[in-house]
Motif scaffolding. Structure first.
Motif, PDB file in Angstrom:
ATOM      1  N   TYR A  91       0.827  -1.205   0.000  1.00 41.95           N
ATOM      2  CA  TYR A  91       0.000   0.000   0.000  1.00 41.95           C
ATOM      3  C   TYR A  91       0.867   1.264   0.000  1.00 41.95           C
ATOM      4  CZ  TYR A  91      -2.836   3.695   2.036  1.00 41.95           C
ATOM      5  OH  TYR A  91      -3.436   4.889   2.302  1.00 41.95           O
ATOM      6  N   THR A  96       0.699   5.032  -2.431  1.00 43.00           N
ATOM      7  CA  THR A  96       0.698   6.467  -2.140  1.00 43.00           C
ATOM      8  C   THR A  96       1.838   7.178  -2.851  1.00 43.00           C
ATOM      9  OG1 THR A  96       1.817   5.847  -0.128  1.00 43.00           O
ATOM     10  CG2 THR A  96      -0.437   6.535   0.099  1.00 43.00           C
ATOM     11  N   GLU A 155       1.037   7.070  -7.116  1.00 46.59           N
ATOM     12  CA  GLU A 155      -0.210   7.600  -7.650  1.00 46.59           C
ATOM     13  C   GLU A 155      -0.042   8.780  -8.587  1.00 46.59           C
ATOM     14  OE1 GLU A 155      -4.057   8.387  -5.257  1.00 46.59           O
ATOM     15  OE2 GLU A 155      -2.188   9.078  -4.368  1.00 46.59           O
ATOM     16  N   GLY A 188       0.439  11.560  -6.508  1.00 48.43           N
ATOM     17  CA  GLY A 188       1.139  11.091  -5.320  1.00 48.43           C
ATOM     18  C   GLY A 188       2.456  11.810  -5.115  1.00 48.43           C
ATOM     19  N   LEU A 209       4.661   7.236   4.418  1.00 45.37           N
ATOM     20  CA  LEU A 209       3.372   6.838   5.010  1.00 45.37           C
ATOM     21  C   LEU A 209       3.187   7.465   6.381  1.00 45.37           C
ATOM     22  CD1 LEU A 209       2.508   3.043   4.761  1.00 45.37           C
ATOM     23  CD2 LEU A 209       1.320   4.970   3.783  1.00 45.37           C
ATOM     24  N   SER A 219       0.504  10.431   7.689  1.00 42.69           N
ATOM     25  CA  SER A 219      -0.561  10.061   8.604  1.00 42.69           C
ATOM     26  C   SER A 219      -0.886  11.223   9.537  1.00 42.69           C
ATOM     27  CB  SER A 219      -0.169   8.834   9.419  1.00 42.69           C
ATOM     28  OG  SER A 219       0.755   9.156  10.411  1.00 42.69           O
ATOM     29  N   ARG A 273      -1.988  13.260  -0.464  1.00 40.24           N
ATOM     30  CA  ARG A 273      -0.763  12.533  -0.151  1.00 40.24           C
ATOM     31  C   ARG A 273       0.462  13.287  -0.627  1.00 40.24           C
ATOM     32  NH1 ARG A 273      -5.357  11.170  -1.444  1.00 40.24           N
ATOM     33  NH2 ARG A 273      -4.583  10.766  -3.517  1.00 40.24           N
ATOM     34  N   SER A 274       0.264  14.507  -1.114  1.00 41.81           N
ATOM     35  CA  SER A 274       1.423  15.198  -1.658  1.00 41.81           C
ATOM     36  C   SER A 274       1.621  16.580  -1.055  1.00 41.81           C
ATOM     37  CB  SER A 274       1.287  15.309  -3.172  1.00 41.81           C
ATOM     38  OG  SER A 274      -0.005  15.736  -3.504  1.00 41.81           O
ATOM     39  N   ILE A 285      -6.831   5.382  -1.779  1.00 38.40           N
ATOM     40  CA  ILE A 285      -6.018   5.784  -0.652  1.00 38.40           C
ATOM     41  C   ILE A 285      -6.909   6.229   0.491  1.00 38.40           C
ATOM     42  CG2 ILE A 285      -4.185   7.340   0.040  1.00 38.40           C
ATOM     43  CD1 ILE A 285      -3.215   5.709  -2.189  1.00 38.40           C
ATOM     44  N   PRO A 338      -6.365   7.868   4.449  1.00 36.33           N
ATOM     45  CA  PRO A 338      -5.370   8.265   5.459  1.00 36.33           C
ATOM     46  C   PRO A 338      -5.450   7.439   6.737  1.00 36.33           C
ATOM     47  CG  PRO A 338      -6.546  10.158   4.607  1.00 36.33           C
ATOM     48  CD  PRO A 338      -7.246   8.964   4.070  1.00 36.33           C
ATOM     49  N   ASN A 346      -2.813   4.977   6.698  1.00 33.43           N
ATOM     50  CA  ASN A 346      -1.519   5.524   7.081  1.00 33.43           C
ATOM     51  C   ASN A 346      -1.348   5.509   8.592  1.00 33.43           C
ATOM     52  OD1 ASN A 346      -1.752   6.158   4.390  1.00 33.43           O
ATOM     53  ND2 ASN A 346      -0.760   8.144   4.603  1.00 33.43           N
TER      54      ASN A 346
END
Lengths: 274, 261
Positions: free
Chosen positions: A110, A114, A117, A120, B25, B29, B36-37, B226, B228, B231
């Motif tokens: 996984y 992330t 992506e 991502g 990751l 979190s 995610r960026s 995805i 979170p 994460n």
């Protein structure tokens, strides 16, 4: 001592939960269900010989092969450096090396989701340099990356443990006899490390051929490896007969690759089935 | 000197490859956005959501319950079976050990599928019981393989001496044999526990939607996209593993030191 009988309950357990299930798989693979019940046939195996399924098999084998090769290329030097005498804090480094392996396999896969992506982490960094986002996920490269990431320790650990056991006086003897570092490696260290290399190869190749998780998450819903083919037959298509036939084929592939590897690896003590 | 530097650089790159995904990751979190960026500030809300998520709580409960039950049962059954196997004559022993190897050598997916066929064939409803049984099936072989070497090292005259001194077989077993076998039994039990916690493939085929473990939950969440919360879960699981391994490492290095004294 007459404590033999203690093994009998487990023997019965093994028959019920190990032998019978495999016989059932074999049975389903050799039958099709018709209105008059099960009929013995080889049709399921014939179905597998169709080009689409052979392509799936070929893709599984080649991706696993490429991943194993990359693991070997990356892993051998790693093991060599970790096992070298100059390396201090060896046990701490080994601890760091195996630590990610203890994390849940699915979480490790996984994690790459992330990163790879469309919007991502990696694409964001690329866009920083003015590079357009690229499709990193859902292709062969992503699946290979996932396999290498998950299985690299399986290559490094056996090679490392063999390298560590090499008697240092053998190396010194070679040096005394005038061999330079390159020749010592080629003529002494590498041949002695081969058992580790072979067990590393089979430890990476086998889970890579049989995976369906990495291909499902990093390859996308339409991506098919032989593992996904089996999974789909049992969870969505409900063709147990064909699914069992593919399972039997997968077992045969694994048995053949294990047989080949143990042939090269006969220095180690024999044990188990092969 | 140069070679040493190159070696270190190479190791550094490999370690970066291994750790970068996990570190990313963990960092994200704590990110106060679903992205995610982009970093939107520190938050603990994903952790709070994680602890309030009934599905994850249930999955955690099932993961731990099944790991404890299956490793306990596998340890007891496996130890007893190992003692029996150890006392068998050659060809019977070979047959049993070879069958015992099958779940280890077989691809997980084949083991999972074959057990699922068995359960459905026997009309047992997939759920908690089938998942527990399947975990016991793949755990026992590992327990047997960890206990057998200890049995081979065992001095069988010790047990006989205990009997000669008037101990009943049961008493002699618990007071003489079991302590000698303990290291192998504990290794087997720990192995069984970790394998059970980590298992995905076999559980995936042998359960219904009501009973899931953490791996299955992560899989079905990740399949959608995805999240979170995963994460946050990763961070917690990574920390747990880190702490556990540290404790084990400290304990074993202490043991080694004590042995040296």
């Amino acid at each position: 001592m007459k404590r033999r009988f203690l093994a009998y309950p487990y023997f019965i357990w093994m028959i019920i939960f190990i032998v019978v299930p495999l016989i059932l798989v074999l049975f389903y693979s050799l039958t099709i269900s018709t209105e008059n019940g099960f009929v013995f046939t080889l049709d399921n195996f014939k179905t597998f010989l169709q080009p689409i399924y052979l392509k799936v098999l070929w893709r599984s084998l080649s991706l696993a092969g490429i991943s194993t090769l990359i693991c070997l290329i990356l892993g051998y030097p790693t093991a060599l450096i970790l096992a070298s005498r100059q390396m201090s804090k060896k046990s701490f480094l080994m601890f760091l090396f195996v630590l990610p392996m203890w994390m849940n396999f699915l979480l490790r896969t996984y994690a790459w989701l992330t990163l790879l992506e469309k919007n991502g982490f990696i694409n964001t960094i690329l866009s920083f340099f003015g590079i357009e986002p690229i499709q990193l996920l859902y292709n062969d490269g992503a699946v290979i990356l996932g396999m290498v990431y998950n299985f690299l320790p399986f290559m490094v650990l056996p090679i490392y443990s063999v390298l560590k056991k090499i008697n240092h006086s053998v190396i010194e003897a070679a040096e005394d006899l005038g061999a330079n570092q390159y020749i010592v490696f080629r003529k002494v260290i590498f041949p002695l490390s081969l058992p580790g290399v072979f067990s590393g190869i089979s430890m990476v190749f086998m889970p890579a051929v049989t995976t369906f998780v990495i291909s499902r998450l990093l390859g996308g819903g339409q991506y098919m490896l032989i593992g996904n083919l089996i999974e789909r037959q049992f969870t969505s298509v409900y063709d147990w007969h064909f699914g069992s036939a593919v399972s039997i084929i997968m077992m045969i592939i694994i048995l053949i690759s294990m047989g080949v590897m143990s042939k090269y690896d006969n220095q180690q003590e024999g044990g188990g089935l092969w | 000197m140069v070679r040493n530097a190159i070696n270190r650089l190479y190791l550094f790159i490999i370690f970066l490859f291994l750790y970068a995904p996990i570190i990313v990751l963990i960092i994200f979190s704590f990110n106060d956005s679903k992205s995610r960026s982009h970093w939107n500030g520190f938050t603990l809300k994903w952790y709070i959501e994680l602890f309030q998520d009934p599905i994850i709580k249930k999955a955690l409960f099932y993961t731990i319950t099944i790991a404890i039950l299956s490793s306990l049962i596998a340890t007891v059954v496996g130890t007893i079976a190992a003692i029996g196997i150890h006392n068998m004559n050659d060809w019977k022993k070979t047959v049993i050990l070879n069958i015992n190897y099958l779940p280890i050598l077989n691809p997980d997916i084949v083991t999972g599928v074959s057990l699922m066929i068995l359960f459905i064939f026997a009309r047992i409803r997939l759920g908690f019981l089938t998942m527990l049984l399947s975990h016991i099936v793949f755990n026992i072989p590992y327990v047997i393989l960890s206990v057998l070497p200890k049995l081979r090292q065992l001095n069988k005259h010790l047990y006989e001496a205990a009997l000669d001194l008037g101990a009943t077989p049961v008493y002699a077993f618990f007071k003489v044999m079991l302590p000698e076998l303990m290291p192998g039994i504990i290794t087997g039990a720990l192995l069984a526990f970790t394998l059970s916690v980590d298992d995905f493939v076999i559980s995936f085929f042998n359960t219904s939607s009501g009973v899931t473990n953490l791996s299955i939950t992560i899989f079905s969440m990740a399949r959608i996209g995805i999240n979170p919360k995963i994460n946050a879960l990763s961070t917690l699981m990574f920390l747990t593993v880190l702490i556990l391994l540290f404790i084990v490492n400290i304990r074993t290095s202490k043991d080694i030191k004590e042995e040296k004294l």
